[in-house]
Design a protein around this motif. Structure first.
Motif, PDB file in Angstrom:
ATOM      1  N   PHE A 406       0.899  -1.227   0.030  1.00  0.00           N
ATOM      2  CA  PHE A 406      -0.120   0.107  -0.170  1.00  0.00           C
ATOM      3  C   PHE A 406       0.833   1.265   0.125  1.00  0.00           C
ATOM      4  O   PHE A 406       2.005   1.296   0.790  1.00  0.00           O
ATOM      5  N   PHE A 407       0.342   2.290  -0.916  1.00  0.00           N
ATOM      6  CA  PHE A 407       1.052   3.687  -0.551  1.00  0.00           C
ATOM      7  C   PHE A 407      -0.040   4.722  -0.045  1.00  0.00           C
ATOM      8  O   PHE A 407      -0.785   5.083  -0.853  1.00  0.00           O
ATOM      9  N   LEU A 408      -0.061   4.907   1.169  1.00  0.00           N
ATOM     10  CA  LEU A 408      -1.166   5.619   1.649  1.00  0.00           C
ATOM     11  C   LEU A 408      -0.611   7.015   2.131  1.00  0.00           C
ATOM     12  O   LEU A 408      -0.008   6.877   3.319  1.00  0.00           O
ATOM     13  N   PRO A 409      -0.230   7.953   1.543  1.00  0.00           N
ATOM     14  CA  PRO A 409       0.216   9.341   1.857  1.00  0.00           C
ATOM     15  C   PRO A 409      -0.530  10.070   2.838  1.00  0.00           C
ATOM     16  O   PRO A 409       0.145  10.799   3.674  1.00  0.00           O
ATOM     17  N   ASN A 410      -1.588   9.862   3.047  1.00  0.00           N
ATOM     18  CA  ASN A 410      -2.360  10.417   4.149  1.00  0.00           C
ATOM     19  C   ASN A 410      -2.558   9.853   5.383  1.00  0.00           C
ATOM     20  O   ASN A 410      -3.180   8.728   5.600  1.00  0.00           O
ATOM     21  N   PRO A 411      -1.967  10.260   6.652  1.00  0.00           N
ATOM     22  CA  PRO A 411      -1.805   9.378   7.953  1.00  0.00           C
ATOM     23  C   PRO A 411      -3.187   9.324   8.442  1.00  0.00           C
ATOM     24  O   PRO A 411      -3.465   8.480   9.099  1.00  0.00           O
ATOM     25  N   LYS A 412      -4.333  10.148   7.923  1.00  0.00           N
ATOM     26  CA  LYS A 412      -5.697   9.709   8.533  1.00  0.00           C
ATOM     27  C   LYS A 412      -6.528   8.636   7.504  1.00  0.00           C
ATOM     28  O   LYS A 412      -7.661   8.392   7.965  1.00  0.00           O
ATOM     29  N   THR A 413      -5.931   8.128   6.394  1.00  0.00           N
ATOM     30  CA  THR A 413      -6.572   7.261   5.933  1.00  0.00           C
ATOM     31  C   THR A 413      -6.823   6.161   6.655  1.00  0.00           C
ATOM     32  O   THR A 413      -5.877   5.509   7.566  1.00  0.00           O
ATOM     33  N   PRO A 414      -7.714   5.211   6.466  1.00  0.00           N
ATOM     34  CA  PRO A 414      -8.109   4.041   7.372  1.00  0.00           C
ATOM     35  C   PRO A 414      -6.757   3.076   7.158  1.00  0.00           C
ATOM     36  O   PRO A 414      -6.138   2.887   6.198  1.00  0.00           O
ATOM     37  N   GLY A 415      -6.693   2.228   8.098  1.00  0.00           N
ATOM     38  CA  GLY A 415      -5.643   1.176   8.103  1.00  0.00           C
ATOM     39  C   GLY A 415      -5.889   0.162   6.640  1.00  0.00           C
ATOM     40  O   GLY A 415      -6.906   0.230   6.155  1.00  0.00           O
ATOM     41  N   ALA A 416      -4.555  -0.044   6.222  1.00  0.00           N
ATOM     42  CA  ALA A 416      -4.431  -0.771   4.886  1.00  0.00           C
ATOM     43  C   ALA A 416      -5.495  -2.005   4.960  1.00  0.00           C
ATOM     44  O   ALA A 416      -5.902  -2.314   3.760  1.00  0.00           O
ATOM     45  N   ALA A 417      -5.472  -2.823   6.011  1.00  0.00           N
ATOM     46  CA  ALA A 417      -6.139  -4.036   5.892  1.00  0.00           C
ATOM     47  C   ALA A 417      -7.820  -3.771   5.736  1.00  0.00           C
ATOM     48  O   ALA A 417      -8.597  -4.281   5.300  1.00  0.00           O
ATOM     49  N   ALA A 418      -8.063  -2.260   5.684  1.00  0.00           N
ATOM     50  CA  ALA A 418      -9.669  -1.685   5.587  1.00  0.00           C
ATOM     51  C   ALA A 418      -9.873  -1.293   4.061  1.00  0.00           C
ATOM     52  O   ALA A 418     -10.721  -0.888   3.737  1.00  0.00           O
ATOM     53  N   VAL A 419      -8.640  -1.123   3.449  1.00  0.00           N
ATOM     54  CA  VAL A 419      -8.627  -0.689   2.103  1.00  0.00           C
ATOM     55  C   VAL A 419      -8.691  -1.823   1.123  1.00  0.00           C
ATOM     56  O   VAL A 419      -8.056  -2.718   0.947  1.00  0.00           O
ATOM     57  N   ASP A 420      -9.777  -1.603   0.247  1.00  0.00           N
ATOM     58  CA  ASP A 420      -9.852  -2.651  -1.126  1.00  0.00           C
ATOM     59  C   ASP A 420      -9.042  -2.124  -2.275  1.00  0.00           C
ATOM     60  O   ASP A 420      -9.550  -1.184  -2.804  1.00  0.00           O
ATOM     61  N   ILE A 421      -8.044  -2.679  -2.441  1.00  0.00           N
ATOM     62  CA  ILE A 421      -7.185  -2.462  -3.716  1.00  0.00           C
ATOM     63  C   ILE A 421      -7.773  -2.339  -4.900  1.00  0.00           C
ATOM     64  O   ILE A 421      -7.797  -1.484  -5.694  1.00  0.00           O
TER      65      ILE A 421
END
Length: 507
Positions: A406-421
Motif C-alpha cells: 500500500f502507498f497511503l500518503p495521508n496518515p488519516k487514511t483508514p488502516g491498510a487492512a480496511a482498504v480494497d485495492i
C-alpha cells in the motif's frame, strides 16, 4: 530487493593510510574552528591554546586503548566543546568512553577520524578492522536503531546475487511492481516536489529516476551491490546526475552516514519486499534507515503491507508441484522414494503462481506492517488467522501466503487492512497499491507455499467449516536473511476437531 554493500576486505588501517596520502587533507581542531593538516601540530595547538593535553589524557586511559576508544574520544571531545565547556574542564575517563553512542561522528565528514594512527599511544597497537568498527557502530548507533545479525558469507552472497542484469530485468519487467511505484510517484508529484528522498537499495536507479522526474530536489540512491555502478551510469545517461547522488555501501554504515550527512530526509522509498514478504531481511535495513535519516513527519514509500494466508486443496496440483506425479512413473519404474522431490516439499517453503481454483478458503489477513512505526523486533511474530472453508473442501494440502502493498500518503487514511485495492482508481479512494495474491496479476514474488505433512493431508475436514490457527515468522539464528515459518491449524472434522502443524524454512 537489493540493499547496500561495503568492501569487507578493507580495514580501517587501509582507509587511514589512503586518507593520509593527500597533503591537502585538513581537519578541524577539537575545540575551535582552526583547520590542521597534521595531527601533531593540532595536538601542540590544543595543549598551548586550549590547555588540554590530548596525548596525556589518552595515556591515562590505560594500555588497552584501541582505535575504537580513540574514535569515541574524538567524538566526545567535540560534543563537549559544542556545549561551550572549557577544554580544561572536560573530564575524560574509561567509564564515559564505554558508551557506544560516541561512535557516532559528531561532525559530518570528520577527516580527523581517518588520522587515528597518529593518535594511538602505542604504534604497535592492534589496528581495528573496518568491519569491526561498523559492527561496533551498530551496537548503539542511535536510540531505537536495532542491530543486524548475519553470517558474513551469507551476506556477501546476498549482495553478490544483485550485481547482475538478469535479476534487475526480472524486477523491472514486473509491471505490477514497477508501475505501482511509478503511478504513486507521478499521481502524487506534489509530495515529491522540492523534497529530499532516500532510495534504499536503489538497484538500477529506476525509482530514484521516477522521484527526480517528479520534482524531487535531491535523491540519495544507496545500494550495497556493484549494481550501484550501473545505476550511476543510468542516472548520468538520463541527465539527472545533478539531482541524484549514488552511494555504494550499506545504508547503515559509517561511510554511508558520512555521505548522507546530518540533514534528515523527507521521504524514504524502497522496494524491499521478498518472497513471503520478509525473506532476505531487507526491511531491517529500511527500518534502520528510517530511524537514522527520516524526518519525524516524513513519508515511507510504501507505507503499509498486509500479509495474507489461505488453504490449498487440490490433490492434482499438489502431485505436480511436489513431483509426486513424475516420480511414481519414471519410464515404467516406481521412484516414489524421491517424493516429495520438487520445489514443493516437506522441508522448505516453495514459491509458485498458485492457481486461484486451488484456494479452498477465504483469504485472511493475519499481519499488518505500518512502515512508519513498526520495529525490527516486530518482524518475529505469531499471529492468529481464521477462514471459512469451501463447500467442496474435504481436506487441506497446503497453505499459500502472499502480501499486499500500500502507498497511503495521508496518515488519516483508514488502516491498510480496511482498504480494497480493487476499488482504487474506480471510486477515488486515496492511495495506490498492488497485490501479489493468486487472484491478481502474477508478479515476480508469486506466492509462498507451505506443504502439509503426508499424514496431515489425509485428515478429513468439514465442508463449509471453520479453519483457524496461528502463523509464526521467525528469523533463523544468526541469519536475518532467512525465514522459519510455522503454521498451527485446527478445523472442524466429521468426527470432531482435526489439527496439525508444520514448520518450513526459506533460506
Amino acid at each position: 530487493m537489493s540493499d547496500t554493500e561495503s568492501d569487507t576486505a578493507s580495514s580501517l588501517g587501509d582507509i587511514i593510510e589512503d586518507a593520509s596520502e593527500a597533503d591537502t587533507t585538513t581537519f578541524k581542531c577539537l575545540f575551535c574552528d582552526e583547520q590542521w593538516s597534521r595531527v601533531p601540530d593540532m595536538l601542540t595547538h590544543c595543549k598551548k591554546e586550549h590547555t588540554f593535553d590530548v596525548e596525556d589524557n589518552i595515556k591515562k586511559l590505560g594500555q588497552d586503548v584501541d582505535e575504537l576508544t580513540i574514535i569515541k574520544l574524538v567524538n566526545y571531545l567535540r560534543l563537549e566543546s559544542q556545549k561551550s565547556i572549557e577544554p580544561k574542564d572536560i573530564k575524560v575517563d574509561t567509564e564515559t568512553l564505554a558508551d557506544d553512542k560516541y561512535l557516532q561522528p559528531t561532525l559530518p565528514d570528520d577527516a580527523l577520524l581517518f588520522e587515528l594512527g597518529d593518535l594511538m599511544p602505542n604504534p604497535d597497537s592492534r589496528v581495528v578492522d573496518y568491519d569491526e568498527y561498523e559492527a561496533a557502530l551498530q551496537r548503539n548507533i542511535g536510540e531505537g536503531v536495532e542491530k543486524l545479525t548475519l553470517d558474513n558469507d551469507r551476506d556477501v552472497d546476498y549482495f553478490e546475487s544483485y550485481k547482475g542484469n538478469a535479476i534487475h530485468r526480472e524486477m523491472i519487467e514486473d509491471r505490477v511492481r514497477t508501475e505501482g511505484y511509478r503511478d504513486f510517484i507521478e499521481k502524487n508529484a506534489e509530495l515529491f516536489k522540492g523534497k529530499t528522498v532516500l532510495d534504499v537499495g536503489c538497484g538500477t536507479g529506476i525509482l530514484s529516476l521516477f522521484c527526480a522526474r517528479a520534482g524531487a530536489k535531491r535523491v540519495l540512491a544507496v545500494d550495497n551491490s556493484d549494481i550501484a555502478k550501473r545505476a550511476r551510469e543510468n542516472i548520468a545517461r538520463n541527465g539527472y546526475e545533478d539531482k541524484i547522488q549514488v552511494i555504494q555501501g550499506r545504508v547503515e554504515d559509517f561511510h554511508t552516514q558520512r555521505m548522507i550527512g546530518k540533514e534528515k530526509v523527507d521521504i524514504i522509498i524502497s522496494e524491499w519486499m521478498g518472497y513471503g514478504l520478509l525473506f532476505e531481511g531487507m526491511l531491517d535495513s529500511v527500518l534502520r534507515a528510517r530511524d537514522l535519516y527520516l524526518k519525524e513527519d516524513g513519508l515511507m514509500v510504501p507505507s503499509h503491507c498486509t500479509m495474507r494466508i489461505a488453504p490449498i486443496s487440490d490433490k492434482a496440483w499438489i502431485e505436480d508441484a511436489s513431483g509426486e506425479k513424475f516420480w511414481k512413473d519414471v519410464y515404467g519404474f516406481d521412484f516414489s522414494s524421491m517424493i516429495p522431490g520438487g520445489v514443493l516439499n516437506d522441508r522448505e517453503i516453495g514459491v509458485f503462481d498458485v492457481p486461484s481454483k486451488t484456494i479452498s478458503g477465504e483469504p485472511c489477513t493475519f499481519y499488518q506492517l505500518d512502515l512508519k512505526n513498526i520495529q525490527i523486533r516486530d518482524l518475529d511474530f505469531t499471529a492468529p488467522f481464521s477462514t471459512k472453508l469451501g463447500s467442496d473442501t474435504a481436506s487441506i494440502e497446503a497453505f499459500a501466503i502472499w502480501f499486499d502493498t500500500f502507498f497511503l500518503p495521508n496518515p488519516k487514511t483508514p488502516g491498510a487492512a480496511a482498504v480494497d485495492i480493487a476499488k482504487w482508481g474506480a471510486n477515488g479512494e486515496p492511495g495506490l497499491g498492488f497485490s501479489t495474491g493468486p487472484y491478481s496479476t502474477p508478479t515476480h514474488w508469486h506466492q509462498a507455499v507451505l506443504l502439509l505433512s503426508e499424514e496431515d493431508r489425509k485428515k478429513e475436514v468439514k465442508r463449509d467449516g471453520t479453519l483457524k490457527g496461528r502463523v509464526a515468522y521467525k528469523k533463523p539464528k544468526r541469519d536475518d536473511r532467512g525465514i522459519d515459518v510455522t503454521v498451527e491449524w485446527e478445523a472442524e472434522g466429521a468426527q470432531g476437531p482435526v489439527k496439525g502443524s508444520l514448520k518450513r524454512t526459506m533460506a
